[in-house]
Motif scaffolding. Structure first.
Motif, short mmCIF file in Angstrom:
data_model
loop_
_atom_site.label_atom_id
_atom_site.label_comp_id
_atom_site.label_asym_id
_atom_site.label_seq_id
_atom_site.Cartn_x
_atom_site.Cartn_y
_atom_site.Cartn_z
N THR A 288 67.22 -6.11 21.71
CA THR A 288 66.20 -5.23 21.15
C THR A 288 66.49 -4.68 20.06
OG1 THR A 288 65.77 -4.49 23.38
CG2 THR A 288 64.35 -3.31 21.72
N LEU B 92 69.02 -2.27 27.06
CA LEU B 92 68.24 -2.64 25.98
C LEU B 92 68.71 -2.39 24.63
CD1 LEU B 92 65.99 -2.58 28.13
CD2 LEU B 92 64.25 -1.56 26.65
N VAL C 267 60.35 -4.14 23.62
CA VAL C 267 60.10 -3.44 24.74
C VAL C 267 59.03 -3.63 25.71
CG1 VAL C 267 59.71 -0.98 25.53
CG2 VAL C 267 61.39 -1.54 23.61
N CYS D 45 60.26 3.09 25.62
CA CYS D 45 60.15 2.59 27.07
C CYS D 45 59.10 3.37 27.69
CB CYS D 45 61.47 2.52 27.63
SG CYS D 45 62.40 1.18 27.35
#
Length: 345
Positions: A234, A203, A245, A270
């Motif tokens: 991201t 990410l 996310v 997350c």
């Protein structure tokens, strides 16, 4: 640069009244003109001679007060944070605040004040030259290379007292202090796979140099061990990050069981989204962050992360900058990353 420095709309195209006018004709930045006219030996001889010749041709004389100010010590170090990669990211980002705190401590101890600029390069292409040529700072620290690597390289060719927090690449010309990001990425991927992850997701935006290196290291390990890995762009601005996310998790749940987040802040986002979905960590999803910010040891469960020594980095930046202010063309400083094993992987 004040209003008086800007060319008038009624001026003829070749009229030279300011450094900006002269820079336009010479095809260089205002900062380069300023340094050339002040006799700075770091501007190469051919460029300096060209600028001086154009100045003589147009009868240009630089503002004497500004020139005097540039020759004096101000006792101020400029700190610039370029956000070309994500214009909505804020300086209140936890990483920025942590590094700025350590830098302020180090600079104050050495007798310097700090001048801070948040920069949107798309709105000011000459942001670095303007800052350096302002006469308000003795040297500059740039936090993050963002998408400004080439611009920083070009400035480094003619300006010595500059140190950058970022990623070091073989052959680069600007002086950097930062972590071995590629090795950090390797450590993260190795930990996730050792913890049982059979498919990985990274990410983060892989355009900024530092994040690209982290992903490259993780991908190298994953490919060597036959584990699939994908990059999920991201943003770092909180509003975008939260939404992205959530979208990423919806897309990968069931097919991916290991996440390498480019920053601890992303990793925390997350954890929040997984908790809201009642997905256990690390039983169903393993997570590794990057930075080892203070919050990482207080998450539930505590975050496994790759530590970069921000305090040591700040000290290294200031030490190298002070040496450069004395004329020493220093080497870069690359700090080793360390895996901090906690409960998420």
């Amino acid at each position: 640069m004040g209003k008086s420095d800007l060319p008038s709309a009624t001026d003829a195209p070749d009229r030279v009244r300011t450094i900006t006018d002269l820079a336009r004709i010479a095809g260089v930045s205002p900062g380069t003109v300023s340094r050339a006219l002040s006799g700075n030996s770091l501007v190469n001889a051919r460029t300096r001679e060209k600028i001086e010749a154009i100045a003589r041709e147009h009868g240009f004389r630089p503002n004497q007060m500004a020139s005097k100010l540039r020759r004096q010590k101000t006792g101020v170090i400029g700190v610039a944070i370029p956000l070309g990669h994500d214009v909505r990211q804020q300086i209140s980002d936890t990483f920025f605040m942590t590094l700025l705190g350590y830098l302020a401590d180090e600079l104050t101890e050495k007798g310097y004040d700090l001048m801070l600029r948040r920069v949107i390069p798309a709105q000011d292409e000459d942001w670095l030259d303007r800052f350096i040529g302002s006469g308000m700072i003795d040297g500059v620290i740039v936090i993050g290379q963002s998408d400004q690597f080439e611009r920083i390289e070009n400035v480094a060719d003619g300006y010595l007292p500059m140190v950058v927090w970022g990623n070091h690449q073989e052959g680069q010309r600007h002086c950097v202090v930062g972590t071995d990001n590629r090795l950090g990425g390797k450590l993260a991927a190795e930990r996730l796979i050792a913890a049982g992850a059979g498919s990985l997701a990274f990410l983060g935006d892989t355009q900024p140099v530092e994040f690209a290196a982290r992903f490259a290291g993780a991908r190298e390990v994953a490919e060597r061990m036959g584990v699939p890995i994908q990059a999920l762009p991201t943003h770092l601005s909180v509003d975008r990050m939260t939404l992205e996310v959530a979208e990423h998790l919806e897309a990968i749940l069931g097919e991916c069981d290991g996440i390498f987040a480019a920053t601890d802040t992303m990793a925390v986002a997350c954890l929040k989204e997984l908790r809201e979905r009642s997905i256990p960590v690390p039983a169903s999803m393993r997570i590794v962050g990057f930075d080892d910010l203070p919050i990482s040891s207080h998450t539930v469960p505590p975050l496994t992360t790759v530590r970069q020594d921000i305090a040591a980095g700040a000290k290294g930046i200031v030490d190298l900058l002070l040496r450069r202010l004395e004329g020493d063309d220093t080497e870069s400083l690359v700090l080793p990353p360390h895996l901090i094993a906690r409960a998420t992987a």
